[in-house]
Design a protein around this motif. Structure first.
Motif, PDB file in Angstrom:
ATOM      1  N   GLU A 163      -8.949   5.902  19.524  1.00  0.00           N
ATOM      2  CA  GLU A 163     -10.114   6.759  18.703  1.00  0.00           C
ATOM      3  C   GLU A 163      -9.141   7.753  17.836  1.00  0.00           C
ATOM      4  O   GLU A 163      -8.501   8.617  18.332  1.00  0.00           O
ATOM      5  CB  GLU A 163     -11.277   7.081  19.350  1.00  0.00           C
ATOM      6  N   VAL A 164      -9.579   7.741  16.527  1.00  0.00           N
ATOM      7  CA  VAL A 164      -8.945   8.760  15.533  1.00  0.00           C
ATOM      8  C   VAL A 164     -10.082   9.196  14.331  1.00  0.00           C
ATOM      9  O   VAL A 164     -11.198   8.673  14.511  1.00  0.00           O
ATOM     10  CB  VAL A 164      -7.890   8.129  14.783  1.00  0.00           C
ATOM     11  N   SER A 165      -9.532  10.154  13.949  1.00  0.00           N
ATOM     12  CA  SER A 165     -10.497  10.850  12.816  1.00  0.00           C
ATOM     13  C   SER A 165     -10.603   9.787  11.816  1.00  0.00           C
ATOM     14  O   SER A 165      -9.809   9.030  11.495  1.00  0.00           O
ATOM     15  CB  SER A 165      -9.890  12.009  12.352  1.00  0.00           C
ATOM     16  N   TRP A 166     -11.790  10.022  10.819  1.00  0.00           N
ATOM     17  CA  TRP A 166     -11.732   8.947   9.685  1.00  0.00           C
ATOM     18  C   TRP A 166     -10.424   9.156   8.543  1.00  0.00           C
ATOM     19  O   TRP A 166      -9.892   8.124   8.169  1.00  0.00           O
ATOM     20  CB  TRP A 166     -13.039   9.428   8.770  1.00  0.00           C
ATOM     21  N   GLU A 167      -9.984  10.403   8.506  1.00  0.00           N
ATOM     22  CA  GLU A 167      -8.916  10.704   7.615  1.00  0.00           C
ATOM     23  C   GLU A 167      -7.587   9.950   8.155  1.00  0.00           C
ATOM     24  O   GLU A 167      -6.877   9.227   7.367  1.00  0.00           O
ATOM     25  CB  GLU A 167      -8.421  12.163   7.621  1.00  0.00           C
ATOM     26  N   GLU A 168      -7.413   9.847   9.666  1.00  0.00           N
ATOM     27  CA  GLU A 168      -6.272   9.429  10.180  1.00  0.00           C
ATOM     28  C   GLU A 168      -6.181   7.766  10.219  1.00  0.00           C
ATOM     29  O   GLU A 168      -5.225   7.221   9.725  1.00  0.00           O
ATOM     30  CB  GLU A 168      -5.865   9.593  11.461  1.00  0.00           C
ATOM     31  N   ALA A 169      -7.567   7.304  10.425  1.00  0.00           N
ATOM     32  CA  ALA A 169      -7.746   5.973  10.160  1.00  0.00           C
ATOM     33  C   ALA A 169      -7.415   5.421   8.537  1.00  0.00           C
ATOM     34  O   ALA A 169      -6.589   4.282   8.585  1.00  0.00           O
ATOM     35  CB  ALA A 169      -9.255   5.571  10.802  1.00  0.00           C
ATOM     36  N   ILE A 170      -7.951   6.071   7.981  1.00  0.00           N
ATOM     37  CA  ILE A 170      -7.885   5.646   6.464  1.00  0.00           C
ATOM     38  C   ILE A 170      -6.377   5.935   6.074  1.00  0.00           C
ATOM     39  O   ILE A 170      -5.890   4.840   5.294  1.00  0.00           O
ATOM     40  CB  ILE A 170      -8.826   6.398   5.505  1.00  0.00           C
ATOM     41  N   GLN A 171      -5.775   6.717   6.376  1.00  0.00           N
ATOM     42  CA  GLN A 171      -4.536   6.989   5.894  1.00  0.00           C
ATOM     43  C   GLN A 171      -3.515   6.061   6.432  1.00  0.00           C
ATOM     44  O   GLN A 171      -2.530   5.416   5.874  1.00  0.00           O
ATOM     45  CB  GLN A 171      -3.886   8.339   6.253  1.00  0.00           C
ATOM     46  N   PHE A 172      -3.652   5.586   7.890  1.00  0.00           N
ATOM     47  CA  PHE A 172      -2.954   4.563   8.508  1.00  0.00           C
ATOM     48  C   PHE A 172      -2.997   3.305   7.666  1.00  0.00           C
ATOM     49  O   PHE A 172      -2.123   2.686   7.757  1.00  0.00           O
ATOM     50  CB  PHE A 172      -3.672   4.626   9.988  1.00  0.00           C
ATOM     51  N   ALA A 173      -4.447   2.846   7.388  1.00  0.00           N
ATOM     52  CA  ALA A 173      -4.302   1.637   6.868  1.00  0.00           C
ATOM     53  C   ALA A 173      -3.778   1.575   5.375  1.00  0.00           C
ATOM     54  O   ALA A 173      -3.054   0.762   5.127  1.00  0.00           O
ATOM     55  CB  ALA A 173      -5.854   1.617   6.675  1.00  0.00           C
ATOM     56  N   ALA A 174      -3.834   2.640   4.714  1.00  0.00           N
ATOM     57  CA  ALA A 174      -3.496   2.831   3.318  1.00  0.00           C
ATOM     58  C   ALA A 174      -1.962   2.707   3.641  1.00  0.00           C
ATOM     59  O   ALA A 174      -1.360   2.142   2.591  1.00  0.00           O
ATOM     60  CB  ALA A 174      -3.829   4.119   2.749  1.00  0.00           C
ATOM     61  N   ASP A 175      -1.192   3.685   4.507  1.00  0.00           N
ATOM     62  CA  ASP A 175       0.120   3.646   4.341  1.00  0.00           C
ATOM     63  C   ASP A 175       0.591   2.245   4.826  1.00  0.00           C
ATOM     64  O   ASP A 175       1.688   1.650   4.267  1.00  0.00           O
ATOM     65  CB  ASP A 175       0.528   4.705   5.482  1.00  0.00           C
ATOM     66  N   LYS A 176       0.066   1.446   5.609  1.00  0.00           N
ATOM     67  CA  LYS A 176       0.339   0.186   6.291  1.00  0.00           C
ATOM     68  C   LYS A 176       0.359  -0.642   4.971  1.00  0.00           C
ATOM     69  O   LYS A 176       1.249  -1.461   4.622  1.00  0.00           O
ATOM     70  CB  LYS A 176      -0.490  -0.414   7.247  1.00  0.00           C
ATOM     71  N   PHE A 177      -0.964  -0.824   4.077  1.00  0.00           N
ATOM     72  CA  PHE A 177      -0.857  -1.622   3.084  1.00  0.00           C
ATOM     73  C   PHE A 177       0.050  -1.517   2.013  1.00  0.00           C
ATOM     74  O   PHE A 177       0.843  -2.460   1.429  1.00  0.00           O
ATOM     75  CB  PHE A 177      -1.995  -1.516   2.201  1.00  0.00           C
ATOM     76  N   LYS A 178       0.468  -0.057   1.726  1.00  0.00           N
ATOM     77  CA  LYS A 178       1.485   0.290   0.736  1.00  0.00           C
ATOM     78  C   LYS A 178       2.829  -0.173   0.995  1.00  0.00           C
ATOM     79  O   LYS A 178       3.657  -0.820   0.174  1.00  0.00           O
ATOM     80  CB  LYS A 178       1.369   1.899   0.391  1.00  0.00           C
TER      81      LYS A 178
END
Ligand code: SF4
Ligand code: SF4
Ligand code: SF4
Ligand code: FES
Lengths: 81, 950
Positions: free
Chosen positions: B310-325
C-alpha cells in the motif's frame, strides 16, 4: 490454427477475403487491402508484409494480391513522405 | 436538498390527441380524451383521495375512496375508473362524499394494525396519508375487528419483506407484477376478509417465479411490501436523480439517501428509458459500493508474484508513469496502451483515450465493446452510415412484429424486456431466432409465433434465407428501396438472395430450422405491419458477426422497416455505457464521433485542441495487444474498470499476454482477475461517487450524479488526469462538465450537449446539434446518414470452429438476470442467492448418453482448455448444444472459448465453441492451480507498525 502470430495474421487476411470476394461492386483484393490499412496497427502490417517477402505461405488469390497492394501503398507512402 | 416527491396522477397518461374540456370543482380543465377524472383533477392540482390507484397501473376501482359526484348523473362513481367527457361538471368534495370516504377509511383502519409509530413506513404510507386526507378521527367498530390472517413475515427475499397483516388488499402489487413487470408471480388468494396476496402457489417469495424487480414493493401503499434497507435504516431524507450503472437500458433512479448512506434506489417515473420500472440489479444490488472487498488505497509491486504494497496516491501514480516512460524509451512509443471502460462515464472514457492518444502518443486504445458490439459498429456503419441503434425504447409501443435475434431481453435487458412483453401482451407478434429456448419463447401471456432454434454459428445462413423469401415471394417494399437505397446494389443483393442455394430449404441443413418456419417468419416480418428487430451478442459474437449485422440491416431496408416509430434495427447493448465508450473514441482507429485517425482534417482539430501531434495510424485492438505482448513489442497498459482476463476469450492466451508485460496498471473497485497480473492497482470509484454521463442503448445521454464522497478519495477521471500529468501531459479539469464541453467542441454529433442542458431536459439522444437541438429519438427518418442505404451481399461462410469426434457438442455462452458481466459487482451483493455459481445447461439426451445427472460435476473441455462446473439438465437447449454463463471466476468459462473472432473487428466468437462434456469429481487441476495463484497474488503486505514516540 497455431498461436504463432504470423499464422494468425494470415488467417485473418483470408477471413477478411471470405467477405470481400463475394462483393460484386468491389475488387476483392482492394477491399481486403483497404480494410487492413484501416484497421491494422502498423506492426501487424509490417509482419504480414515480411511474411509476403518470405514467400507468403497461406496467402492465395485475392489475399496474396491484397498484401501486394498493401506493399505498394506502403512504398508509395514512403516515397511521398 | 430534499426528497423528490413525484406526483402520482392515479392513472396512466392517455395517448389520445383529441382534447376534452370539463370543470372540476368549478375550475375548467382540458385533457386528452381517455383520461380519468382522477388524473384530470390532479393535473388541475386537486388530489382526490385514493388507495388502489397509482399512475403506473391501469385503474382497478376496488377501494371506493376516490368517489366523486357528477352533475346530472346519479350516484358517486369512482374517479379512477370514470373517464372525462366534454362539458362534464365534477365535484370532488361534498358532504356526501366526505361521509362516504370516512366510512371507507374507517373500515380499512379497523382492519389494520395500529403500530404506526414503529412501522417502517411511518411517514411514507398512503394509508396514513389518506386517513389524514379524509379527516378520520374515530373508528366506530373499534380496532379489534377480524384481522387478516397473520402468517408472520416472509423475509425470504434478500431485499424486501412481506408482512401480510398490514395488507389492505388493494391489488396494486399483483397488478404491478402483471402490467409493469409481466411476470405474473402474485395472486390474491382467498376471499373477503380472508383474502391475502400470495406469490405463486402460496410459496415464499424466494421460491416463487418472482424475479425481484421491486415493482410490487414500489406499488404497495403500505408497509406490507417494504425494502429491508428502509426497515434497517429508516426513511430517507433527500434524494438525487441518477442513472443505473449496470446494463445498457440505462434506467433512471432516485437515489434516496440519509446523509451519505443510500437507503434505497427507486426507479424514476420521468426516466425516459425505464418509465418508472427497474430490475433486481439497479433497484437492489448497489451494496457492493461498501463491500469489505473494496480496495481504497493504491498499491504497487515490482513483480506479480510479490505481495501488494500500500502506498500514497502520489507514489502509485509516479511509479506507473515512470514505468510507462521507461518502457517507451526502451521499446518505442507504441509499446504501451490503454483500455477504456464501458462501466465508466463518457467523460472518463474520453479522458482515457485522450491520455493514450495525446500523452502516450499512439492509438493503442480499445474497450470491452471489442468483445461485444464492435461488429454492430462495422455492420451498421457500412450499411446505414452510423453505428448506432435506430430507435428509442418507446418505439416498441408502436411495433406490430418484433423479431428478437440472439438476445435474451428478459435476462440481459430486463426493463426493456418488460416493456417488450407488455407490447406483446397487447397483441404484437413475436419471432425469436435463438439456439436456446429463452424465456420470451413461452412465458405467461407471451408466446412466440415462430421460434427459429438455429444451430450456433448459422445466423448468416438463416438471415439470408429469410431474405430469400422476402425477395422471391414479392415482399420487397420497392418504393422504399427505390427512394432510399442504392438501386444497383439492391439488385445485386436481391439476385444473390434469390439464388436457390440460399432458400430456406437449402439452408435447413446448416441452420437446422425447418424451411416452413423460416418462410412463415419471413412473411410475418415483411407483411405484419411495423416490424422491429432487436438483437444482442448472439448476433455479434461470431466469426461472421459483422456480416450478420449487415444481413439484419439488409432485411430491414428491403421491407421498408426503417426510419419511423415502431420499426428499426436495435442492438441491445450489454454494459451501461458501451454506447458511450464507443462514441467517445475508444477504438484504436477512431477519434470520438467515429472519425478515422488518418483523416487529416479531423486529426488537425484534435491536434490544435490538445496541443500535441497525433498518430495517424490505427493502434492495436485488445486481442492484437495480447499477441503483441507475447511477441515482445507491447509491454505496458493502463486498464480502467475492465476485467479483461475474465471477460475475454481464451484465458490461457490472455494470461500469457498479461504475464509478458512489464507494467500493467489496473484501476478498479476490487482486486479483479486481471489485477492478479498487475503491478499497480489504482482504486476506482462507483457510480454513486461521481458526476458524469452514461449513454444507453438508445443513444440517450443521461446524467450520473454524485451522492457520496468517493471512498477511494477520487473520481475515476481525476485519477486519469493525475496519470496524464505525471506522464508530462498537462490536464487540469475541475469538473466533468468541462470534459463534456471539450467533447461537444470536438464532436459534431455532440455539439449541443452540455451538463446544463442535461439538467434541464433530463436526457438527450444524440445526434444533438444545430439541426437537432433537442436530440434525435429515431434515426434515418428522411434518409440514411450515409445518403443511400447500402445493400451488402452476405455469403454464409461456416465458422472453422466445428464439432467433431473429439469435441462433439457446441457451447454457447450468455448471461443471467441477477448477475452482471464478470460479476465483480453483483457477486458482492445478495443477488448471488439467485445464481451462486455458473451452471452448464445440457439437454437430457446428451446428459443421459454421458451418464450425467442434474447437479453433477462435469468437465467441459475444448481445444483451448478445460474447466469443471455443475450440470443443469434442461430442454431449453437443442440436443448437441450446451450453454453456460461467465459470471464466476471459479468457473472461468472463457478457459474453453477460442481465439476465433469476427473477420472485420476481431470480436471473439464466444457463441460457438466445440466442446466435450464428461462427468467429473470436481474442479480441474487448472482451476485449483489458478485459485492458488490468485490467492497468492492478492496478498497485501502488512503495513509496518509505527510505534508512537512517547
Ligand atoms: S418483485 Fe417483481 S417479479 Fe417479484 S412479485 Fe414483485 S413485481 Fe413480481
Ligand atoms: S401487499 Fe401492498 S400492494 Fe399488495 S395488496 Fe397488500 S397493500 Fe396492496
Ligand atoms: S440493470 Fe439495466 S434494466 Fe436493470 S435497473 Fe439497471 S439499467 Fe435498468
Ligand atoms: S382509487 Fe379509485 S377505487 Fe381505489
Amino acid at each position: 490454427m497455431s498461436h504463432s502470430n504470423v499464422d494468425r495474421l494470415v488467417y485473418m487476411v483470408n477471413q477478411i477475403g471470405d467477405f470481400f470476394k463475394y462483393q460484386p461492386h468491389e475488387d476483392a483484393a482492394e477491399g481486403i487491402a483497404n480494410h487492413i490499412k484501416k484497421f491494422w496497427d502498423p506492426r501487424m502490417r509490417k509482419q504480414i508484409l515480411e511474411h509476403l517477402e518470405a514467400g507468403g505461405e497461406g496467402l492465395e488469390g485475392p489475399s496474396r494480391k491484397a498484401i501486394e497492394i498493401l506493399r505498394d501503398m506502403t512504398q508509395k507512402a514512403k516515397s511521398d513522405a | 436538498m430534499s426528497l423528490i416527491e413525484e406526483i402520482d396522477y392515479g392513472t396512466p397518461r392517455s395517448k389520445s390527441e383529441t382534447m376534452v374540456t370539463l370543470t372540476i370543482d368549478g375550475k375548467e380543465v382540458t385533457v386528452p380524451e381517455g383520461t380519468s377524472v382522477m388524473r384530470a383533477a390532479m393535473e388541475a392540482g386537486t388530489e382526490i383521495p385514493k388507495l388502489c390507484a397509482t399512475d403506473m397501473l391501469e385503474s382497478f376501482g376496488s377501494c371506493r375512496l376516490c368517489l366523486i359526484e357528477i352533475e346530472g348523473r346519479n350516484g358517486t362513481p369512482a374517479s379512477c375508473t370514470t373517464l372525462v367527457a366534454e362539458g362534464m361538471a365534477v365535484h370532488t368534495q361534498t358532504e356526501r362524499l366526505k361521509r362516504l370516504r370516512k366510512g371507507v377509511m374507517e373500515l380499512y383502519i379497523s382492519e389494520h394494525p395500529l403500530d404506526c409509530l414503529t412501522c417502517s413506513a411511518n411517514g411514507d404510507c398512503e394509508l396514513q396519508d389518506m386517513s389524514g386526507a379524509v379527516g378520520l378521527r374515530e373508528v366506530r367498530y373499534g380496532y379489534d375487528g377480524k384481522k387478516h390472517p397473520n402468517p408472520g413475515i416472509d423475509a425470504s427475499n434478500p431485499y424486501f419483506t412481506y408482512e401480510p397483516s398490514k395488507c389492505i388488499v388493494c391489488s396494486r402489487c399483483v397488478r404491478a407484477c402483471e402490467e409493469v413487470q409481466g411476470t405474473f408471480a402474485l395472486t390474491i388468494a382467498g376471499r373477503g376478509f380472508d383474502s391475502v396476496v400470495s406469490p405463486s402457489m402460496q410459496e415464499p417469495f424466494m421460491e416463487s417465479e418472482c424475479v425481484s424487480c421491486g415493482a410490487c414493493v414500489q406499488a404497495c401503499p403500505t408497509a406490507t411490501l417494504n425494502e429491508k434497507s428502509v426497515i434497517d435504516i429508516g426513511t430517507p431524507e433527500h434524494s438525487v436523480v441518477t442513472t443505473c450503472a449496470y446494463c445498457g437500458v440505462g434506467c433512471t433512479f432516485k437515489a434516496e439517501m440519509r446523509g451519505e448512506e443510500v437507503v434505497r434506489m427507486l426507479p424514476y417515473k420521468d426516466g425516459k428509458a425505464n418509465r418508472g420500472h427497474s430490475c433486481v440489479k439497479g433497484r437492489f444490488a448497489w451494496g457492493y459500493a461498501s463491500h469489505k472487498d473494496r480496495i481504497t488505497t493504491p498499491m504497487i509491486r515490482e513483480n506479480i508474484n510479490d505481495p501488494w504494497r500500500e502506498v500514497s496516491w502520489e507514489e502509485a501514480i509516479q511509479f506507473a508513469a515512470d514505468k510507462f516512460k521507461a518502457i517507451q524509451a526502451k521499446h518505442g512509443r507504441s509499446s504501451i496502451g490503454g483500455i477504456t471502460s464501458s462501466r465508466c462515464t463518457n467523460e472518463e472514457t474520453f479522458l482515457v483515450q485522450k491520455l493514450v492518444r495525446a500523452a502516450f502518443g499512439n492509438n493503442n486504445v480499445d474497450t470491452c465493446a471489442r468483445v461485444c458490439h464492435s461488429p454492430t459498429g462495422y455492420g451498421l456503419n457500412t450499411t446505414y452510415g452510423t453505428s448506432a441503434g435506430t430507435q428509442d425504447f418507446d418505439s416498441i409501443e408502436y411495433s406490430d412484429v418484433v423479431l428478437v435475434i440472439g438476445a435474451n431481453p428478459t435476462d440481459g435487458h430486463p426493463v426493456f424486456g418488460s416493456r417488450m412483453k407488455k407490447r406483446l401482451r397487447e397483441g404484437a407478434k413475436l419471432i425469436v431466432a435463438d439456439p436456446r429456448q429463452i424465456d420470451l419463447v413461452r412465458s405467461p401471456h407471451v408466446e412466440a409465433d415462430f421460434h427459429m432454434q438455429l444451430k450456433p454459428g448459422t445466423n448468416v445462413a438463416l438471415l439470408t434465407s429469410l431474405a430469400h423469401v422476402v425477395v422471391t415471394e414479392g415482399l420487397v417494399n420497392e418504393d422504399f428501396v427505390r427512394e432510399r437505397c442504392d438501386w444497383d446494389e439492391f439488385q445485386d443483393w436481391a439476385a444473390f438472395a434469390a439464388e436457390e442455394r440460399n432458400s430456406p430449404e437449402a439452408m435447413e441443413k446448416y441452420t437446422g430450422v425447418p424451411a416452413e418456419t423460416v418462410r412463415g417468419a419471413a412473411r410475418l416480418y415483411a407483411t405484419g405491419g411495423n416490424a422491429a428487430i432487436y438483437y444482442g451478442l448472439g448476433v455479434t459474437e461470431h466469426s461472421q458477426g459483422s456480416t450478420t449485422v449487415m444481413a439484419i440491416a439488409n432485411l430491414a431496408m428491403a421491407t421498408g422497416n426503417i426510419g419511423r416509430e415502431g420499426v428499426g434495427v436495435n442492438p441491445l447493448r450489454g454494459q451501461n455505457n458501451v454506447q458511450g465508450s464507443c462514441d467517445m473514441g475508444s477504438f484504436p482507429h477512431e477519434f470520438p464521433g467515429y472519425r478515422h485517425v488518418s483523416t487529416d482534417t479531423v486529426r488537425e482539430t484534435f491536434e490544435s485542441m490538445w496541443g500535441r501531434e497525433l498518430d495517424s495510424e490505427p493502434g492495436l485492438r485488445i486481442p492484437n495487444m495480447m499477441d503483441a505482448a507475447i511477441d515482445g513489442s507491447f509491454k505496458g497498459m493502463y486498464i480502467q474498470g475492465e476485467d479483461i482476463l475474465q471477460s475475454d476469450p481464451d484465458t490461457k492466451h490472455m494470461i500469457a499476454g498479461l504475464s509478458a508485460m512489464e507494467c500493467v496498471v489496473v484501476q478498479d473497485l476490487f482486486l479483479v482477475e486481471t489485477a492478479d497480473f498487475a503491478h499497480v492497482f489504482l482504486p476506482g470509484s462507483t457510480f454513486l461517487e461521481k458526476n458524469g454521463t452514461f449513454t444507453n442503448a438508445e443513444r440517450r445521454i443521461q446524467p450520473v450524479r454524485k451522492v457520496m464522497a468517493p471512498k477511494n478519495g477520487y473520481e475515476d477521471w481525476e485519477i486519469t488526469q493525475m496519470l496524464a500529468n505525471a506522464m508530462g501531459y498537462p490536464m487540469h479539469y475541475e469538473h466533468p462538465s468541462e470534459i463534456m464541453d471539450e467533447i461537444a467542441a470536438l464532436t459534431p454529433k455532440f455539439a449541443g450537449v452540455t451538463f446544463k442542458k442535461l439538467d434541464e431536459e433530463g436526457s438527450i439522444q444524440w445526434p444533438c446539434n444545430e439541426e437537432a437541438p433537442n436530440g434525435t429519438p429515431v434515426m434515418h427518418v428522411d434518409g440514411f446518414v450515409r445518403g443511400k442505404g447500402k445493400f451488402v451481399v452476405t455469403e454464409y461462410v461456416p465458422t472453422d470452429e466445428k464439432s467433431g469426434p473429439r469435441f462433439p457438442l457446441l457451447l454457447t455462452t450468455g448471461r443471467i438476470l441477477s448477475q452482471y458481466n464478470v460479476g465483480a459487482q453483483t457477486r458482492r451483493t445478495a443477488n448471488s442467492e439467485w445464481h451462486p455459481e455458473d451452471l452448464l445447461e445440457i439437454h437430457p439426451f446428451d446428459a443421459e448418453t454421458r451418464g450425467i445427472r442434474d447437479g453433477d460435476w462435469v468437465k467441459l473441455s475444448s481445444r483451448s482448455g478445460e474447466t469443471a462446473l455443475r450440470a443443469q439438465v434442461s430442454e431449453r437447449m437443442a440436443p448437441g448444444v450446451v450453454y453456460t454463463t461467465f459470471h464466476h471466476p471459479k468457473t472461468q468459462a472463457n478457459v474453453v472459448t477460442t481465439d476465433f473472432s469476427d473477420w472485420a473487428t476481431n470480436c471473439p466468437e464466444y457463441k460457438v465453441t466445440a466442446v466435450q462434456v464428461m462427468p467429473s469429481n470436481g474442479p480441474t487441476e487448472w482451476q485449483e492451480e489458478y485459485d492458488e495463484f490468485s490467492r497468492k497474488s492478492r496478498r497485501i503486505e502488512e503495513a509496518p507498525t509505527v510505534v508512537a514516540a512517547e
